[in-house]
Design an enzyme around this catalytic site. Structure first.
Site, PDB file in Angstrom:
ATOM      1  N   TYR B  82      18.744  -5.901 -32.054  1.00  0.00           N
ATOM      2  CA  TYR B  82      18.073  -5.568 -33.321  1.00  0.00           C
ATOM      3  C   TYR B  82      19.070  -4.828 -34.209  1.00  0.00           C
ATOM      4  O   TYR B  82      19.596  -3.796 -33.786  1.00  0.00           O
ATOM      5  CB  TYR B  82      16.889  -4.678 -32.988  1.00  0.00           C
ATOM      6  CG  TYR B  82      15.956  -4.298 -34.120  1.00  0.00           C
ATOM      7  CD1 TYR B  82      15.578  -5.220 -35.077  1.00  0.00           C
ATOM      8  CD2 TYR B  82      15.417  -3.016 -34.187  1.00  0.00           C
ATOM      9  CE1 TYR B  82      14.692  -4.867 -36.084  1.00  0.00           C
ATOM     10  CE2 TYR B  82      14.527  -2.657 -35.192  1.00  0.00           C
ATOM     11  CZ  TYR B  82      14.169  -3.588 -36.138  1.00  0.00           C
ATOM     12  OH  TYR B  82      13.293  -3.239 -37.130  1.00  0.00           O
ATOM     13  N   LYS B 591       6.344  14.918 -43.802  1.00  0.00           N
ATOM     14  CA  LYS B 591       7.151  13.700 -43.743  1.00  0.00           C
ATOM     15  C   LYS B 591       7.405  13.283 -45.184  1.00  0.00           C
ATOM     16  O   LYS B 591       6.466  13.109 -45.951  1.00  0.00           O
ATOM     17  CB  LYS B 591       6.377  12.575 -43.037  1.00  0.00           C
ATOM     18  CG  LYS B 591       6.022  12.812 -41.598  1.00  0.00           C
ATOM     19  CD  LYS B 591       7.187  12.810 -40.656  1.00  0.00           C
ATOM     20  CE  LYS B 591       8.078  11.595 -40.740  1.00  0.00           C
ATOM     21  NZ  LYS B 591       9.293  11.733 -39.883  1.00  0.00           N
ATOM     22  N   ASP B 595       9.928   7.304 -44.454  1.00  0.00           N
ATOM     23  CA  ASP B 595      10.071   7.490 -43.012  1.00  0.00           C
ATOM     24  C   ASP B 595       8.699   7.599 -42.341  1.00  0.00           C
ATOM     25  O   ASP B 595       7.945   8.514 -42.608  1.00  0.00           O
ATOM     26  CB  ASP B 595      10.890   8.774 -42.793  1.00  0.00           C
ATOM     27  CG  ASP B 595      10.984   9.167 -41.333  1.00  0.00           C
ATOM     28  OD1 ASP B 595      10.640   8.351 -40.463  1.00  0.00           O
ATOM     29  OD2 ASP B 595      11.429  10.308 -41.070  1.00  0.00           O
ATOM     30  N   HIS B 597       8.192   7.742 -38.941  1.00  0.00           N
ATOM     31  CA  HIS B 597       8.242   8.314 -37.584  1.00  0.00           C
ATOM     32  C   HIS B 597       7.404   9.582 -37.572  1.00  0.00           C
ATOM     33  O   HIS B 597       7.871  10.622 -38.004  1.00  0.00           O
ATOM     34  CB  HIS B 597       9.666   8.689 -37.186  1.00  0.00           C
ATOM     35  CG  HIS B 597      10.585   7.522 -37.020  1.00  0.00           C
ATOM     36  ND1 HIS B 597      11.308   7.004 -38.055  1.00  0.00           N
ATOM     37  CD2 HIS B 597      10.905   6.795 -35.920  1.00  0.00           C
ATOM     38  CE1 HIS B 597      12.043   5.995 -37.609  1.00  0.00           C
ATOM     39  NE2 HIS B 597      11.814   5.834 -36.320  1.00  0.00           N
TER      40      HIS B 597
HETATM   41  C1  B12 Z   1      10.062   6.619 -31.392  1.00  0.00           C
HETATM   42  C2  B12 Z   1      10.941   5.927 -32.409  1.00  0.00           C
HETATM   43  C3  B12 Z   1      10.348   4.981 -33.216  1.00  0.00           C
HETATM   44  C4  B12 Z   1       8.875   4.626 -33.152  1.00  0.00           C
HETATM   45  C5  B12 Z   1       8.110   5.637 -34.025  1.00  0.00           C
HETATM   46  C6  B12 Z   1       6.715   5.930 -33.578  1.00  0.00           C
HETATM   47  C7  B12 Z   1       6.112   7.054 -34.339  1.00  0.00           C
HETATM   48  N1  B12 Z   1       4.888   6.876 -34.783  1.00  0.00           N
HETATM   49  O1  B12 Z   1       6.725   8.089 -34.529  1.00  0.00           O
HETATM   50  C8  B12 Z   1       8.910   3.191 -33.709  1.00  0.00           C
HETATM   51  C9  B12 Z   1       9.174   2.254 -32.579  1.00  0.00           C
HETATM   52  C10 B12 Z   1       7.655   2.745 -34.445  1.00  0.00           C
HETATM   53  C11 B12 Z   1      10.130   3.270 -34.588  1.00  0.00           C
HETATM   54  C12 B12 Z   1      10.350   2.452 -35.655  1.00  0.00           C
HETATM   55  C13 B12 Z   1      11.482   2.488 -36.445  1.00  0.00           C
HETATM   56  N2  B12 Z   1      12.597   3.203 -36.208  1.00  0.00           N
HETATM   57 CO1  B12 Z   1      12.732   4.529 -34.824  1.00  0.00          CO
HETATM   58  N3  B12 Z   1      13.077   5.716 -33.422  1.00  0.00           N
HETATM   59  C14 B12 Z   1      12.314   6.242 -32.517  1.00  0.00           C
HETATM   60  C15 B12 Z   1      13.154   7.075 -31.540  1.00  0.00           C
HETATM   61  C16 B12 Z   1      13.492   6.198 -30.372  1.00  0.00           C
HETATM   62  C17 B12 Z   1      12.534   8.361 -31.025  1.00  0.00           C
HETATM   63  C18 B12 Z   1      11.930   9.282 -32.063  1.00  0.00           C
HETATM   64  C19 B12 Z   1      10.875  10.165 -31.426  1.00  0.00           C
HETATM   65  O2  B12 Z   1       9.709  10.018 -31.683  1.00  0.00           O
HETATM   66  N4  B12 Z   1      11.265  11.053 -30.519  1.00  0.00           N
HETATM   67  C20 B12 Z   1      10.343  11.943 -29.837  1.00  0.00           C
HETATM   68  C21 B12 Z   1       9.984  13.099 -30.770  1.00  0.00           C
HETATM   69  C22 B12 Z   1       9.077  14.065 -30.077  1.00  0.00           C
HETATM   70  O3  B12 Z   1      11.217  13.700 -31.075  1.00  0.00           O
HETATM   71  P1  B12 Z   1      11.661  14.116 -32.540  1.00  0.00           P
HETATM   72  O4  B12 Z   1      10.920  13.407 -33.575  1.00  0.00           O
HETATM   73  O5  B12 Z   1      13.133  14.076 -32.592  1.00  0.00           O
HETATM   74  O6  B12 Z   1      11.180  15.624 -32.608  1.00  0.00           O
HETATM   75  C23 B12 Z   1      11.768  16.651 -31.847  1.00  0.00           C
HETATM   76  C24 B12 Z   1      12.878  17.379 -32.586  1.00  0.00           C
HETATM   77  O7  B12 Z   1      13.638  16.571 -33.434  1.00  0.00           O
HETATM   78  C25 B12 Z   1      12.191  18.491 -33.281  1.00  0.00           C
HETATM   79  N5  B12 Z   1      11.478  18.226 -34.536  1.00  0.00           N
HETATM   80  C26 B12 Z   1      11.238  17.076 -35.187  1.00  0.00           C
HETATM   81  N6  B12 Z   1      10.498  17.294 -36.263  1.00  0.00           N
HETATM   82  C27 B12 Z   1      10.274  18.602 -36.339  1.00  0.00           C
HETATM   83  C28 B12 Z   1       9.566  19.351 -37.250  1.00  0.00           C
HETATM   84  C29 B12 Z   1       9.459  20.709 -37.048  1.00  0.00           C
HETATM   85  C30 B12 Z   1       8.635  21.483 -37.996  1.00  0.00           C
HETATM   86  C31 B12 Z   1      10.114  21.331 -35.937  1.00  0.00           C
HETATM   87  C32 B12 Z   1      10.020  22.765 -35.705  1.00  0.00           C
HETATM   88  C33 B12 Z   1      10.815  20.570 -35.040  1.00  0.00           C
HETATM   89  C34 B12 Z   1      10.886  19.217 -35.240  1.00  0.00           C
HETATM   90  O8  B12 Z   1      11.233  18.864 -32.315  1.00  0.00           O
HETATM   91  C35 B12 Z   1      10.710  17.695 -31.647  1.00  0.00           C
HETATM   92  C36 B12 Z   1      10.468  18.043 -30.208  1.00  0.00           C
HETATM   93  O9  B12 Z   1      11.651  18.183 -29.502  1.00  0.00           O
HETATM   94  C37 B12 Z   1      14.409   7.374 -32.422  1.00  0.00           C
HETATM   95  C38 B12 Z   1      15.701   7.587 -31.654  1.00  0.00           C
HETATM   96  C39 B12 Z   1      15.688   8.841 -30.837  1.00  0.00           C
HETATM   97  N7  B12 Z   1      15.889   8.745 -29.558  1.00  0.00           N
HETATM   98  O10 B12 Z   1      15.447   9.908 -31.370  1.00  0.00           O
HETATM   99  C40 B12 Z   1      14.472   6.118 -33.311  1.00  0.00           C
HETATM  100  C41 B12 Z   1      15.062   6.199 -34.709  1.00  0.00           C
HETATM  101  C42 B12 Z   1      14.592   7.461 -35.365  1.00  0.00           C
HETATM  102  N8  B12 Z   1      14.462   5.036 -35.382  1.00  0.00           N
HETATM  103  C43 B12 Z   1      15.234   4.480 -36.223  1.00  0.00           C
HETATM  104  C44 B12 Z   1      14.877   3.374 -37.042  1.00  0.00           C
HETATM  105  C45 B12 Z   1      15.981   2.793 -37.893  1.00  0.00           C
HETATM  106  C46 B12 Z   1      13.573   2.854 -37.064  1.00  0.00           C
HETATM  107  C47 B12 Z   1      13.090   1.755 -38.012  1.00  0.00           C
HETATM  108  C48 B12 Z   1      13.319   2.135 -39.448  1.00  0.00           C
HETATM  109  C49 B12 Z   1      13.748   0.422 -37.667  1.00  0.00           C
HETATM  110  C50 B12 Z   1      13.542  -0.646 -38.668  1.00  0.00           C
HETATM  111  N9  B12 Z   1      14.509  -0.882 -39.528  1.00  0.00           N
HETATM  112  O11 B12 Z   1      12.531  -1.270 -38.669  1.00  0.00           O
HETATM  113  C51 B12 Z   1      11.586   1.623 -37.653  1.00  0.00           C
HETATM  114  C52 B12 Z   1      10.633   1.966 -38.786  1.00  0.00           C
HETATM  115  C53 B12 Z   1       9.742   3.121 -38.575  1.00  0.00           C
HETATM  116  C54 B12 Z   1       9.181   3.801 -39.786  1.00  0.00           C
HETATM  117  N10 B12 Z   1       8.011   3.421 -40.254  1.00  0.00           N
HETATM  118  O12 B12 Z   1       9.773   4.680 -40.308  1.00  0.00           O
HETATM  119  C55 B12 Z   1      16.605   5.127 -36.252  1.00  0.00           C
HETATM  120  C56 B12 Z   1      16.876   5.947 -37.497  1.00  0.00           C
HETATM  121  C57 B12 Z   1      18.338   5.816 -37.908  1.00  0.00           C
HETATM  122  C58 B12 Z   1      18.920   6.973 -38.597  1.00  0.00           C
HETATM  123  N11 B12 Z   1      18.292   8.116 -38.727  1.00  0.00           N
HETATM  124  O13 B12 Z   1      20.036   6.842 -39.043  1.00  0.00           O
HETATM  125  C59 B12 Z   1      16.597   5.933 -34.898  1.00  0.00           C
HETATM  126  C60 B12 Z   1      17.423   7.202 -34.933  1.00  0.00           C
HETATM  127  C61 B12 Z   1      17.130   4.976 -33.805  1.00  0.00           C
HETATM  128  C62 B12 Z   1      18.528   4.476 -34.066  1.00  0.00           C
HETATM  129  N12 B12 Z   1      19.573   5.168 -33.673  1.00  0.00           N
HETATM  130  O14 B12 Z   1      18.677   3.440 -34.662  1.00  0.00           O
HETATM  131  N13 B12 Z   1      10.983   4.218 -34.150  1.00  0.00           N
END
Ligand code: B12
Ligand code: GTP
Ligand code: MG
Lengths: 320, 717
Positions: B82, B591, B595, B597
């Protein structure tokens, strides 16, 4: 007070800060807040305060989004106080109203504040009345107060507004029997929401049920209570709502009911404040004297009866 | 159980208990799905199956062992990575390089504006153009995307759901203008809108018209594009959003049933379209569970389709694409991700997937670089060429454990499917928000397990690397991409026949008012060079744009930490804060931009609330200006920006500006969480961001830091 001028000028940040003050549980904040409110009520604005209450999930927020959009499109300024019931007893709360009021929250002519209800009676939180005074001073034409309707809450909520609206869902007509007849005394308008799609038939039936029940309870000298059908999602029936609100306000003003209500509410407010002060004073005295534990020990040891203890403590506490 | 084997088992159990100093029953562990895993399985565990047939063969009913008789022994799975970023030109270069290096099929990732039906020149998408996928505004972009890639030979998968009409139309027209008839196009369009409402969040219209569009596309492709998969029914995104495997399996199949009904309601016979339904699952770290899931999915789908009256064997067979789990990959010690991905890939292969995407090790940092993408691809090439896994079909068949797990999963999923059917199907359930909430609950539980350390994530909550490696990241200059796109749009708008375009768009709007298949007028408009945004708006006039009403779970995180010292420390800090300040610390979690996510934001919000914060939850897709208004009106102490789609460098400074515009003296502090490459930290700090919480952050620790920062900030007054 600098804050006062800023509120009269309608400055957003000042209004917000002032609401924080009136909601604060800190004594010093409460003192400032009293001064502030005293200043603000000297120059009352022109707002009409409308209460929206109803069971969880009937679409209050969605309705406010819909109806509110309609009002701002007519150039009204709209303040919204949403009392969010989602707070937990021990923990904090997630205030999600903004996810249901996406469009109006963008509009520069709105001010939307959510407040966690924190389990207070009727979901009306401390400071809601004061917050509406602030918004009134800031020049909002309408102030909406959204509260979830559970138990006695409607009565408390209706005491803060000029017009009180109960929002109900299709099919809720059955519950009517259960509703005490007092309902007509505080609700001015009944809105049956979700009059759309598959629910349309049911909604009309519910509206009819309400109408007949309400006419049954109607007092002789009273206005006919209005029952309106709307769909918040499809934005239908909104003109009827504003027309009805304006009609009732005009009539009430004409008949003096409008001022009468505000006077009653002021009376109620004073009474409440006095009661609050006395109650907290008494509580302080009780705790400082430690009488309760002292006498309950005596009761335990059979040295005196329960009622004797109560009487003694009361006398001792009330004595200056 | 025969006496003899019983005796044998008893002896084993005794030895086991002696070795482990544990009762057998205490050695049983429970999975996220609520399935009990025993330390050993025996022949007895193959009894009383209601779904799995013990002696079936690959390519035979109920297809548990694979859709084909020969599977990889004849042709290995398709390596389908992808990808997509920046402009069509750059993505096209990237695709061609990958194909030269052994990739077999294409899979297009569109940027978020395209997904949501906005052109690159729309103000609403300022920070999002070309960032998380490739920007496609017109058919000209689509043609560039496949420049020198013959569409009659290359199978192309397109992840597109919201703006599925203009994008599929552009693909068809691009093919035609390349000289390829639509009947020769092969590949897949995702076209799965239900999971968008649940977890992926790139919907445009409300559920009902969206379902109609899905059906239109199934109808059109079944008649005119015989080699093209009309839909990719996706569980992948559910697992990535936090669903356990049972939820993923059940909701995906239930979605599938809903699409079958939608297509049949257009008067199609089930066998007219069912062979062209395809699936998409995530493969996470639970090795055997994932294998069992794919086997169970095929088993259940065969049954479901038979019940729909399918006669054609190909209608009964579930074919699927898989992707290794991105969410299992970590920002910390990122080379570990290569290892995780390898195991997940093996799982997918042993489960019998038809095609596979393997993630890059920089998954939790940014879009893959050329280098990290090469390693990801090689993971599959090595599996195909060096390990021998292609030589035997369904090698785990007959394993007491795997067969039993397949049955267990099937049973549990079937219960949920039945429940949903009784409620009236997935569209209804989705509208009520039930599946989304269940998935969020499951996600919150998983987070609590990691934060409490009861689930080990190597390099994150245990075995941390004292010397974190720094890795290169792909940087996309979205402003340049946006400028390029705007120029292209302008050029096209100047050269096209404006009256004809207007007429075509009006036709489309009219068609949306009745039952006409919308793809037909859509193709006309696209041919005349209408943009993706214009086509989407033409439909929006009739359907409106959908806004999700978000619900939140509550108490799930806190429950996991009853009596936990760290948790209680934060709770008491909050109580103290309330005593001093007259209210609880109040945080607005937002958000911004396109975005979608929301997993992280939702989990952080509910966990913070459980600890005692008052949390305001903003809607999706807010503009920085609107966030500023919300924050100030609610007089929050802090804004927590959750940003994962790389818009932060545009959106965060805009937010700061917005706050100052309303209140020059604003003291609201801003912190940022999500995907932030280390290289951007300084930029954010220079823009007055108070703290950054990257992937893997422990939420309790984050909360403590947030409350300390808020208290510090207040004491400065
Ligand atoms: C899960 C995921 C998805 C899911 C999202 C489901 C959902 N409803 O959230 C799905 C499969 C739908 C998805 C889709 C897409 N995704 Co995505 N996804 C991910 C993934 C694998 C994990 C994100 C996640 O949820 N982690 C778990 C949560 C709990 O972690 P977190 O959000 O990071 O939050 C933690 C911290 O960051 C922090 N935090 C975050 N927010 C906040 C806020 C506050 C207030 C505080 C204190 C802390 C905090 O605390 C949290 C707990 O530890 C990441 C890669 C990765 N491993 O991170 C890619 C990623 C974010 N996705 C990506 C992309 C490109 C997409 C798409 C745009 C792809 C596309 N072109 O179609 C799509 C479109 C989605 C959209 N509508 O925006 C890219 C973004 C690229 C970039 N930033 O340069 C990533 C980085 C993957 C990659 N390397 O390519 N995705
Ligand atoms: N069909 C239909 N559904 C509606 C309508 N208005 C609201 N809803 C739905 O009802 C649900 C609840 O709406 P809210 O606006 O959050 O209800 P509320 O009364 O504010 O809820 P609480 O604040 O939680 O008590 C949502 O799913 C809405 O989409 C309507 O007019 N028609
Ligand atoms: Mg509400």
């Amino acid at each position: 007070m600098e804050l006062v001028d800023k509120i009269f000028k309608g400055e957003r940040a000042a209004i917000a800060k002032a609401i924080t003050l009136v909601e604060s549980s800190k004594d010093t904040d409460q003192q400032i807040s009293r001064q502030l409110i005293s200043e603000l009520i000297k120059k009352p604005g022109k707002s009409i305060r409308v209460g929206f209450s109803g069971p969880p999930g009937v679409g209050k927020s969605t309705f406010i989004e819909s109806f509110g959009s309609y009002l701002v499109s007519q150039n009204y300024k709209l303040g919204i106080l949403a009392i969010d019931p989602s707070s937990q007893i021990t923990g904090g709360s997630i205030l999600g109203d903004k996810t249901r009021m996406v469009e109006i929250s963008k509009n520069p002519n709105t001010f939307i504040r959510s407040t966690p209800s924190r389990g207070t009676l009727g979901g009306i939180s401390m400071g809601t009345r004061e917050a509406s005074i602030i918004l009134d001073a800031a020049g909002y034409d309408f102030i909406f107060i959204e509260t979830v309707g559970v138990g006695q809450s409607e009565i408390v909520a209706s005491n803060l507004v000029d017009i009180f609206t109960l929002i109900v869902g299709p099919g809720s007509g059955d519950e009517l029997q259960g509703i005490k007849k007092g309902i007509t005394e505080y609700a001015d308008i009944f809105i049956v929401n979700k009059n759309d799609g598959e629910l349309k038939m049911e909604a009309s039936k519910t509206a009819a049920d309400y109408k007949s029940a309400l006419s049954y309870y109607k007092k002789l000298d009273e206005l006919e209570k209005q029952v309106l059908l709307v769909s918040a999602i499809e934005q239908t029936g909104m003109e009827d709502v504003i027309k009805t609100i304006n009609q009732i306000i005009d009539q009430n003003k004409l008949k003096g009911i409008f001022d009468e209500r505000r006077a009653d509410q002021l009376e109620y407010w004073i009474e409440e404040e006095v009661k609050n002060i006395i109650a907290s004073d008494i509580t302080n005295r009780l705790t400082s004297k430690g009488n309760i534990s002292k006498y309950s020990e005596k009761v335990m040891k059979n040295e005196m009866s329960m009622y004797e203890a109560v009487e003694t403590i009361t006398k001792d506490t009330l004595k200056q | 159980m025969t006496n003899k084997s019983n005796n044998g088992f008893n002896t084993w159990q005794k030895s086991f208990e002696k070795e482990t100093k544990k009762n057998f029953s205490d050695a049983i562990s429970e999975t996220d799905e609520g399935i009990n895993i025993k330390p050993v399985y025996t022949k007895e565990d193959l009894e009383n199956f209601s779904f799995v047939k013990k002696q079936s063969l690959p390519g035979q009913w109920p297809y548990t062992r694979g859709p084909k008789a020969s599977m990889y022994t004849n042709r290995p799975w398709t390596i389908r990575q992808y990808a997509g970023f920046s402009t069509a030109e750059e993505s096209n270069e990237f695709y061609k390089k990958n194909l030269e290096s052994g990739q077999k099929g294409l899979s297009v990732a569109f940027d978020l504006p395209t997904h949501r039906g906005y052109d690159s020149d729309d103000d609403l998408v300022m920070g999002d153009v070309g960032k998380a996928g490739v920007a496609i505004d017109t058919v000209e972009d689509m043609k560039i995307l496949f420049n020198n890639i013959p569409l009659d030979q290359m199978s192309v998968s397109m992840t597109m759901n919201g703006a599925v009409l203009p994008v599929l139309a552009s693909f068809i027209v691009a093919g035609e203008e390349q000289g390829v008839d639509r009947s020769l196009l092969s590949g897949t369009i995702q076209n799965d809108i239900l999971k968008e409402f649940m977890v992926r969040n790139t919907y445009i219209y409300p559920p009902e018209p969206s379902m109609k569009i899905v059906a239109d596309i199934i109808e059109f492709t079944s008649k005119e594009m015989p080699k093209f998969n009309s839909i990719s029914i996706s569980g992948y995104h559910m697992q990535e959003a936090g669903a356990d495997n049972v939820l993923e399996l059940a909701y995906t199949l239930a979605d599938g049933m809903e699409y079958v009904r939608a297509a049949m309601s257009k008067g199609l016979d089930v066998d007219d379209f069912a062979p062209r339904l395809s699936f998409f699952f995530a493969i996470g770290t639970d090795f055997f569970m994932e294998i069992a899931k794919l086997r169970a999915a095929r088993t259940l789908w065969a049954k479901i389709m038979k019940d729909f009256g399918a006669k054609n064997e190909r209608s009964l067979i579930l074919r699927t694409h898989c992707q290794t789990s991105g969410v299992s990959l970590t920002e910390k010690d990122p080379y570990n991700n290569i290892i995780r991905t390898s195991y997940e890939a093996l799982s997918a292969i042993l489960g019998g997937t038809q095609s596979l995407h393997t993630n890059s090790f920089d998954e939790a940092i940014a879009l893959p670089t050329d280098e990290s993408a090469r390693i990801a691809r090689n993971t599959q090439l090595i599996l195909q060429n060096e390990t021998g896994v292609t030589k035997t079909v369904d090698p785990l068949a007959g394993s007491y454990f795997v067969e039993n797990l397949t049955e267990e999963l099937s049973k549990k999923a079937w219960d949920i499917i039945t429940e949903i059917e009784e409620l009236g199907g997935m569209t209804k359930a989705v509208k009520a928000g039930i599946p989304k909430l269940k998935i969020e609950e499951s996600a919150t539980k998983k987070q609590a397990k990691v934060d409490s350390g009861s689930r080990v994530v190597v390099g994150v909550n245990k075995y941390k690397n004292p010397k974190e490696p720094s890795v290169d990241v792909r940087v996309i200059d979205n402003n340049r991409v946006r400028d390029d796109q705007i120029k292209k749009i302008q050029a096209i708008k100047e050269s096209r026949d404006t009256t004809a375009v207007k007429k075509a768009l009006a036709n489309l709007t009219n068609a949306a008012k009745d039952e006409t298949n919308l793809l037909v007028p859509c193709i006309e408009a696209i041919k005349l060079r209408a943009t993706v945004g214009e086509v989407s708006k033409a439909l929006e006039q009739v359907y409106g744009r959908h806004f999700a009403k978000s619900l939140s779970v509550s108490g799930v995180y806190g429950k996991h930490f009853e009596g936990d010292k760290e948790f209680m420390k934060v709770e008491s800090k909050i109580k103290e804060f309330e005593n001093v300040n007259g209210r609880r610390p109040r945080v607005l979690v937002v958000k911004m931009g396109q975005d979608g996510h929301d997993r992280g934001a939702k989990i952080v919000a509910t966990s913070f609330a459980d600890m005692g914060f008052d949390v305001d939850m903003g809607p999706l897709f807010q503009s920085p200006k609107d966030v500023a208004k919300d924050a100030i009106e609610n007089d929050v102490h802090a804004i927590g920006v959750s940003t994962l789609a790389a818009g932060h460098k545009t959106l965060v400074p805009e937010l700061m500006k917005g706050l100052k515009e309303i209140d020059p003296k604003s003291k609201i502090i801003v912190f940022v969480g999500g995907i932030i490459p280390e290289q951007d930290y300084e930029f954010l700090y220079e823009n007055n961001v108070s703290a950054i919480f990257g992937p893997g952050s422990n939420i309790i620790e984050s909360a403590e830091k947030v409350i300390d920062l808020i208290s510090d900030n207040l004491s400065k007054e």
